[in-house]
Scaffold this motif. Structure first.
Motif, PDB file in Angstrom:
ATOM      1  N   SER A  88       0.899  -1.301  -0.052  1.00 10.89           N
ATOM      2  CA  SER A  88      -0.084   0.101  -0.052  1.00 10.89           C
ATOM      3  C   SER A  88       0.927   1.278   0.020  1.00 10.89           C
ATOM      4  CB  SER A  88      -0.946  -0.107   1.023  1.00 10.89           C
ATOM      5  OG  SER A  88      -0.332  -0.477   2.432  1.00 10.89           O
ATOM      6  N   PHE A  89       1.930   1.405   1.190  1.00 11.96           N
ATOM      7  CA  PHE A  89       2.787   2.587   0.967  1.00 11.96           C
ATOM      8  C   PHE A  89       3.508   2.796  -0.333  1.00 11.96           C
ATOM      9  CE2 PHE A  89       5.617  -0.066   3.600  1.00 11.96           C
ATOM     10  CZ  PHE A  89       6.897  -0.038   2.916  1.00 11.96           C
ATOM     11  N   VAL A  90       3.667   1.589  -0.774  1.00  9.61           N
ATOM     12  CA  VAL A  90       4.596   1.751  -2.211  1.00  9.61           C
ATOM     13  C   VAL A  90       4.015   2.707  -3.194  1.00  9.61           C
ATOM     14  CG1 VAL A  90       3.553  -0.154  -3.603  1.00  9.61           C
ATOM     15  CG2 VAL A  90       6.271   0.374  -3.760  1.00  9.61           C
ATOM     16  N   PHE A  91       2.697   2.933  -3.169  1.00  5.71           N
ATOM     17  CA  PHE A  91       1.846   3.794  -4.162  1.00  5.71           C
ATOM     18  C   PHE A  91       2.100   5.419  -3.475  1.00  5.71           C
ATOM     19  CE2 PHE A  91       0.199  -0.337  -4.970  1.00  5.71           C
ATOM     20  CZ  PHE A  91      -0.231  -0.345  -6.065  1.00  5.71           C
ATOM     21  N   GLY A  92       2.766   5.510  -2.473  1.00 11.16           N
ATOM     22  CA  GLY A  92       2.666   6.927  -1.920  1.00 11.16           C
ATOM     23  C   GLY A  92       1.254   7.089  -1.349  1.00 11.16           C
ATOM     24  N   ARG A  93       1.404   8.003  -0.500  1.00 17.76           N
ATOM     25  CA  ARG A  93      -0.034   8.661   0.249  1.00 17.76           C
ATOM     26  C   ARG A  93      -1.079   8.583  -0.591  1.00 17.76           C
ATOM     27  NH1 ARG A  93      -4.686  11.056   1.404  1.00 17.76           N
ATOM     28  NH2 ARG A  93      -4.902  10.919   3.762  1.00 17.76           N
ATOM     29  N   ASP A  94      -0.908   9.535  -1.929  1.00 20.43           N
ATOM     30  CA  ASP A  94      -2.339   9.703  -2.500  1.00 20.43           C
ATOM     31  C   ASP A  94      -2.572   8.458  -3.275  1.00 20.43           C
ATOM     32  OD1 ASP A  94      -2.362  12.222  -1.646  1.00 20.43           O
ATOM     33  OD2 ASP A  94      -1.368  13.098  -3.472  1.00 20.43           O
ATOM     34  N   GLY A  95      -1.664   7.523  -3.759  1.00 26.70           N
ATOM     35  CA  GLY A  95      -1.738   6.630  -4.682  1.00 26.70           C
ATOM     36  C   GLY A  95      -2.534   5.447  -3.610  1.00 26.70           C
ATOM     37  N   ALA A  96      -2.001   5.236  -2.373  1.00 27.20           N
ATOM     38  CA  ALA A  96      -2.430   4.402  -1.291  1.00 27.20           C
ATOM     39  C   ALA A  96      -4.005   4.686  -0.936  1.00 27.20           C
ATOM     40  CB  ALA A  96      -1.713   4.405  -0.086  1.00 27.20           C
ATOM     41  N   ALA A  97      -4.485   6.247  -0.788  1.00 22.59           N
ATOM     42  CA  ALA A  97      -5.587   6.718  -0.819  1.00 22.59           C
ATOM     43  C   ALA A  97      -6.512   6.251  -1.970  1.00 22.59           C
ATOM     44  CB  ALA A  97      -5.817   7.966  -0.484  1.00 22.59           C
ATOM     45  N   GLU A  98      -5.987   6.332  -3.081  1.00 24.31           N
ATOM     46  CA  GLU A  98      -6.843   5.966  -4.470  1.00 24.31           C
ATOM     47  C   GLU A  98      -7.012   4.492  -4.329  1.00 24.31           C
ATOM     48  OE1 GLU A  98      -6.555   6.548  -9.245  1.00 24.31           O
ATOM     49  OE2 GLU A  98      -4.936   6.971  -8.199  1.00 24.31           O
ATOM     50  N   GLN A  99      -6.011   3.464  -4.086  1.00 22.72           N
ATOM     51  CA  GLN A  99      -6.038   2.102  -4.029  1.00 22.72           C
ATOM     52  C   GLN A  99      -7.085   1.707  -2.983  1.00 22.72           C
ATOM     53  OE1 GLN A  99      -3.198   0.007  -1.072  1.00 22.72           O
ATOM     54  NE2 GLN A  99      -2.637  -1.009  -3.127  1.00 22.72           N
ATOM     55  N   ILE A 100      -7.500   2.330  -1.849  1.00 21.59           N
ATOM     56  CA  ILE A 100      -8.393   1.916  -1.010  1.00 21.59           C
ATOM     57  C   ILE A 100      -9.892   2.462  -1.575  1.00 21.59           C
ATOM     58  CG2 ILE A 100      -9.375   2.618   1.380  1.00 21.59           C
ATOM     59  CD1 ILE A 100      -7.038   0.119   0.996  1.00 21.59           C
ATOM     60  N   THR A 101      -9.948   3.670  -2.176  1.00 23.43           N
ATOM     61  CA  THR A 101     -10.953   4.141  -2.656  1.00 23.43           C
ATOM     62  C   THR A 101     -11.554   3.045  -3.611  1.00 23.43           C
ATOM     63  OG1 THR A 101     -10.599   6.486  -2.428  1.00 23.43           O
ATOM     64  CG2 THR A 101     -12.304   5.865  -4.020  1.00 23.43           C
ATOM     65  N   LYS A 102     -10.725   2.622  -4.731  1.00 19.00           N
ATOM     66  CA  LYS A 102     -11.228   1.614  -5.601  1.00 19.00           C
ATOM     67  C   LYS A 102     -11.603   0.409  -5.005  1.00 19.00           C
ATOM     68  CE  LYS A 102      -8.605   3.596  -9.376  1.00 19.00           C
ATOM     69  NZ  LYS A 102      -7.277   3.412 -10.224  1.00 19.00           N
ATOM     70  N   LEU A 103     -10.761  -0.124  -4.002  1.00 11.71           N
ATOM     71  CA  LEU A 103     -11.221  -1.438  -3.433  1.00 11.71           C
ATOM     72  C   LEU A 103     -12.518  -1.216  -2.711  1.00 11.71           C
ATOM     73  CD1 LEU A 103     -10.531  -4.351  -2.667  1.00 11.71           C
ATOM     74  CD2 LEU A 103      -9.350  -3.397  -0.804  1.00 11.71           C
ATOM     75  N   ALA A 104     -12.792   0.036  -2.132  1.00 12.04           N
ATOM     76  CA  ALA A 104     -13.999   0.243  -1.327  1.00 12.04           C
ATOM     77  C   ALA A 104     -15.357   0.073  -2.255  1.00 12.04           C
ATOM     78  CB  ALA A 104     -14.139   1.492  -0.681  1.00 12.04           C
ATOM     79  N   ALA A 105     -15.007   0.649  -3.450  1.00 13.74           N
ATOM     80  CA  ALA A 105     -16.010   0.547  -4.416  1.00 13.74           C
ATOM     81  C   ALA A 105     -16.424  -1.109  -4.869  1.00 13.74           C
ATOM     82  CB  ALA A 105     -15.615   1.208  -5.642  1.00 13.74           C
TER      83      ALA A 105
END
Length: 252
Positions: A88-105
């Motif tokens: 998760s952190f490998v994507f950076g802070r913003d990328g990790a947030a986007e990762q979770i937004t997409k997963l939550a969808a």
């Protein structure tokens, strides 16, 4: 013969998407320590377990996480956590947030990841100055420090063990894990962070906290706490560190 009462099945289910196999037995151990307040259900996704940026970006990709969400869907979990710090952190802070937004969808339920679980656990304890003992190579460990900095956390010391794969971490003996955990502590740190869900730590948190005199936050510990918090389940228990004794799950 005495009649044994049937074991109560927890009403709350928390789903964890866990990469490959290494230290997933931390989850049933934590469930017992929690007194079965929730069912901690672990599903697995597979990729390379190499602690390297390109491989971690693939491991945490939208497609792989959607596979994990699909496996959890029949359980109708009350919350889902991507149980991987480096993925998760490998994507950076913003990328990790986007990762979770997409997963939550995909999950349709409150969703998070281990990286954000660390920062929320720190907030719940009112702490900002930390030391890190990472199992990763230096370049990957530095990305965790950058993620924490973007979340307003001050890293006073970063120690990395340079272990290349999650499998190697999962094969460490308890005494080796305990030694690794403590080597990165620093007197100016208010907490010690151990960021790898491949490391078995649940049984070691209390002894290490007693040894160093400060909170110890480990990847599987904060992942479980975050899942409980998101699901609205109790987060108080003995035997899993100060986070579970004192952390304010409502501090958000």
């Amino acid at each position: 013969m005495p009649v044994t009462a049937p074991r109560t099945v927890p009403e709350t289910t928390i789903g964890f998407i866990y990469p490959d196999h290494a230290a997933e037995d931390d989850y049933p151990l934590a469930q017992r320590l929690l007194g079965d307040v929730a069912q901690l259900s672990v599903t697995h996704i597979y990729g390379t377990d190499l602690h390297a940026v390109a491989e971690l970006l693939d491991l945490g990709s939208e497609q792989r996480l959607a596979e994990g969400a699909a496996q959890l869907a029949p359980l109708s979990p009350d919350a889902v956590v991507w149980a991987c710090t480096s993925g998760s952190f490998v994507f950076g802070r913003d990328g990790a947030a986007e990762q979770i937004t997409k997963l939550a969808a995909v999950t349709g339920t409150p969703t998070s990841s281990t990286s954000f679980a660390f920062t929320r656990a720190l907030r719940a304890l009112g702490l900002k100055r930390v030391a890190i003992t990472a199992s990763y190579p230096d370049d990957v460990a530095a990305l965790f420090q950058e993620f924490l900095a973007a979340e307003g956390v001050d890293v006073v010391q970063l120690s990395s063990a340079g272990i290349d794969t999650a499998a190697e971490v999962g094969n460490l003996r308890p005494d080796e894990v305990a030694e690794l955990m403590t080597q990165g502590d620093h007197p100016d740190a208010d907490a010690l962070l151990i960021p790898d869900t491949a490391m078995r730590t649940i049984a070691l948190i209390d002894p290490i906290e007693q040894r160093i005199g400060k909170p110890v936050l480990t990847a599987n510990q904060v992942t479980i706490w975050e899942g409980l918090r998101l699901a609205g389940a109790p987060t108080r228990a003995d035997g899993i560190g100060r986070l579970f004794r004192e952390g304010d799950a409502d501090a958000f």
